[in-house]
Scaffold this active site. Structure first.
Site, PDB file in Angstrom:
ATOM      1  N   ASP A  84      63.765   1.367 -44.065  1.00 17.14           N
ATOM      2  CA  ASP A  84      63.515   2.788 -44.295  1.00 17.14           C
ATOM      3  C   ASP A  84      64.096   3.278 -45.624  1.00 17.14           C
ATOM      4  OD1 ASP A  84      62.230   5.081 -43.462  1.00 17.14           O
ATOM      5  OD2 ASP A  84      63.994   5.908 -42.457  1.00 17.14           O
ATOM      6  N   ASP A 125      62.926   1.643 -48.464  1.00 20.04           N
ATOM      7  CA  ASP A 125      61.969   1.094 -49.435  1.00 20.04           C
ATOM      8  C   ASP A 125      60.563   1.536 -49.043  1.00 20.04           C
ATOM      9  OD1 ASP A 125      60.307  -0.370 -51.097  1.00 20.04           O
ATOM     10  OD2 ASP A 125      61.424  -2.257 -50.859  1.00 20.04           O
ATOM     11  N   ASP A 157      55.494 -12.494 -48.523  1.00 19.71           N
ATOM     12  CA  ASP A 157      56.753 -12.188 -47.825  1.00 19.71           C
ATOM     13  C   ASP A 157      57.745 -13.353 -47.855  1.00 19.71           C
ATOM     14  OD1 ASP A 157      55.753  -9.720 -47.335  1.00 19.71           O
ATOM     15  OD2 ASP A 157      55.592  -9.911 -45.168  1.00 19.71           O
ATOM     16  N   ASP A 175      57.553   7.088 -46.415  1.00 20.82           N
ATOM     17  CA  ASP A 175      56.335   6.272 -46.359  1.00 20.82           C
ATOM     18  C   ASP A 175      55.525   6.529 -45.093  1.00 20.82           C
ATOM     19  OD1 ASP A 175      57.911   5.067 -44.436  1.00 20.82           O
ATOM     20  OD2 ASP A 175      57.969   3.095 -45.391  1.00 20.82           O
ATOM     21  N   ASP A 208      62.472   7.047 -46.670  1.00 17.70           N
ATOM     22  CA  ASP A 208      61.720   6.672 -47.870  1.00 17.70           C
ATOM     23  C   ASP A 208      60.358   7.365 -47.976  1.00 17.70           C
ATOM     24  OD1 ASP A 208      60.301   5.348 -45.923  1.00 17.70           O
ATOM     25  OD2 ASP A 208      60.884   3.336 -46.564  1.00 17.70           O
ATOM     26  N   SER A 240      45.099  15.592 -27.257  1.00 26.77           N
ATOM     27  CA  SER A 240      46.175  15.385 -26.284  1.00 26.77           C
ATOM     28  C   SER A 240      45.884  14.238 -25.328  1.00 26.77           C
ATOM     29  CB  SER A 240      46.422  16.670 -25.498  1.00 26.77           C
ATOM     30  OG  SER A 240      45.204  17.169 -24.967  1.00 26.77           O
ATOM     31  N   ASN A 269      55.560  -6.131 -44.506  1.00 22.93           N
ATOM     32  CA  ASN A 269      54.627  -5.423 -43.623  1.00 22.93           C
ATOM     33  C   ASN A 269      55.129  -5.292 -42.182  1.00 22.93           C
ATOM     34  OD1 ASN A 269      54.271  -8.014 -42.680  1.00 22.93           O
ATOM     35  ND2 ASN A 269      52.248  -8.284 -43.608  1.00 22.93           N
TER      36      ASN A 269
END
Length: 555
Positions: free
Chosen positions: A188, A190, A203, A168, A166, A243, A209
């Site tokens: 994955d 939306d 929710d 995002d 998606d 790193s 979230n």
């Protein structure tokens, strides 16, 4: 970052990266070619040394040692297959040269994985090699490896998940910049569902979230997100680092013949597809249990313990070779929406590459305080336009890296422990000659140069300190914390340890997992003491969250 996807393919182990790319900034044009050749040389010398030592440890022929090494490698990423193909292509030459008592330097110069540039010294780890020529090779040009090279290259360059349906910037896959680097996506398909956002309609119907808290309490009809998280001041942790922040780590088992077995390379495919970084175990965003058995936890885990509503809200926006100069090339991989997302704690930890480089004339290549100020201000302006109001930015100062030479130079490197023939001083000299040292200024026998490097690091730290004291931004407060490695050393010595045990043994440069977790603990304690508002409240509903949602879907 230099081009590690090329170096991954240069030798039978298929994994030895450019040490330079783990810590030093990008160079352009002719310099880039020099560094690429140098990384290939380092990989070749290390691998051929391992082959030679395997033959010694097992009292076998060189051919048997190469086959043994291949047998240890896993099938994933074609590691085992590639190893056997490379043995087939180069094996006879390696056998011939090692059987003639030539060392790894001679082998690699002969096969032209190591090349002497016109007018430059002949670089070697062991006694000076005898030159002998043969056409060079590019392992990445093998047809079946081209796609793997390209995959790794793409993920590294973009610093966003390679697999993200998606788009995002969050993924359901761990590596190639997936959830080892930033919280795991819980949907994955939306793009409006991702870690760190404010809940959509509390929710009620889905976990928008990804903190594992959703639905309605049947006892009173109140949404769980509202009941447990409203007013708890949720926040995420975002690291802008290099790193060290990404936790660069090469396992000593991979180059130590006396310890090598079928189990030695189990983690190699994961490590390769995470650029030889281990952010899932890092001091800032680590979410896995420590592999070193100390009590200290990452900043993210302590934020989660403080407030379970912070679950999965972490982003490790670090890159091997990152500095204030090149942060602008990948800072857009950061995911935070001013209106839709929770505030964040951003740690700016460019702790080395503005003073560290592999050039022979290293001081002129260091970032000046004036340029550093300009780079940092550019970063802060970007953050101010993207971070939600109520966020915080913490500057991490630069260390005094003179402790590297002081504590390591006369110790044997893992490659030299079997025959007592390679010290860190020799390794540093070899890397400096090839111009691929992670930090010529500190990894040098020249005390004056080491001191100059530390003086520049202090100047840059003072620049950060001044910015934190004087500059104001609308969406976040600024703080400065010293990189107090000497405090970590003192604490470690109290526990019976030695300073050298806090440094990565293979590259002789990076802080290891123990050091990173101890540094994270020290940072947390300082922030909690001086600026507790940065960390948010302790959530009184944590126990209830655990009772209802268990591990909140894990990581």
């Amino acid at each position: 970052m230099q081009s590690p996807w090329k170096i991954f393919m240069v030798a039978p182990l298929f994994f030895l990266p450019p040490l330079q790319s783990s810590a030093s900034p990008l160079y352009e044009d002719r310099s880039r070619l020099i560094h690429s050749n140098g990384h290939t040389c380092v990989g070749c010398v290390l691998v051929v040394s391992v082959i030679e030592q395997l033959a010694q440890v097992h009292n076998s022929t060189v051919q048997s040692a190469m086959e043994r090494l291949c047998s240890y490698l896993p099938e994933k990423l074609f590691l085992k297959t590639t190893c056997y193909l490379i043995v087939d292509k180069f094996g006879s030459d390696i056998v011939k040269l090692l059987s003639a008592d030539m060392n790894a330097d001679v082998v690699c110069h002969t096969l032209e994985f190591c090349k002497q540039s016109l007018g430059q010294p002949l670089c070697h780890l062991y006694p000076l090699p005898k030159k002998y020529s043969r056409s060079g090779s590019d392992i990445c040009s093998l047809p079946f490896l081209a796609k793997i090279c390209q995959k790794i290259k793409l993920a590294i360059e973009q610093s966003v998940p390679f697999k993200d349906v998606d788009s995002d910037k969050f993924s359901i896959f761990p590596t190639l910049r997936g959830y080892h680097w930033r919280g795991r996506d819980c949907n994955d398909s939306d793009e409006s569902v991702y870690p760190g956002r404010r809940p959509n309609n509390w929710d009620v119907h889905q976990d928008s979230n990804c903190n594992g808290i959703w639905g309605v309490d049947p006892k009173d009809g109140v949404p769980y997100e509202k009941k447990f998280c409203e007013g708890s001041q949720p926040r995420g942790i975002i690291l802008l680092g290099d790193s060290a922040g990404a936790h660069f780590h090469i396992s000593p088992e991979w180059i130590t013949a006396s310890q090598m077995s079928l189990n030695s390379f189990i983690s190699l495919p994961t490590a390769l597809t995470d650029e030889l970084d281990w952010p899932q175990l890092s001091g800032a965003t680590g979410f896995l249990d420590s592999t070193v058995g100390i009590k200290e936890k990452s900043i993210y885990l302590r934020l989660w313990k403080r407030n379970h509503c912070n679950h999965r809200d972490y982003q490790n926006i670090s890159r091997n070779g990152a500095s204030s100069r090149n942060l602008k090339t990948f800072i857009e991989s950061l995911s935070r929406h001013k209106m839709l997302d929770h505030p964040a704690i951003v740690i700016f930890a460019m702790i080395g590459n503005d003073v560290c480089n592999g050039k022979r004339d290293t001081v002129p290549a260091m970032t000046t305080p004036e340029k550093f100020y300009s780079n940092v201000m550019q970063t802060l302006k970007y953050l101010n336009s993207h971070l939600p109001n109520g966020s915080h930015v913490i500057f991490y100062g630069l260390p005094d890296g003179t402790f590297l030479w002081d504590n390591l130079h006369n110790r044997y490197h893992p490659l030299g422990q079997l025959n007592k023939d390679v010290t860190y001083a020799q390794l540093y000299s070899f890397l400096n000659c090839l111009q691929v040292s992670p930090c010529h200024g500190w990894m040098s026998s020249n005390k004056t140069l080491r001191t100059l490097t530390s003086e520049r690091a202090e100047q840059l730290s003072n620049t950060l300190k001044k910015i934190a004291a004087k500059e104001k931004f609308t969406n976040f407060n600024l703080f400065y914390v010293e990189f107090a490695f000497h405090e970590i050393i003192q604490e470690w010595q109290k526990r019976g340890g030695q300073p050298w045990q806090l440094i990565e043994p293979v590259d002789g440069f990076h802080p290891n997992e123990v050091a990173l977790l101890m540094l994270a603990d020290r940072l947390w304690e300082k922030v909690q003491l001086q600026w507790p508002q940065v960390l948010g409240k302790e959530n009184p509903f944590n126990l209830q969250i655990k009772e209802v949602f268990g591990d909140q879907g894990g990581h």
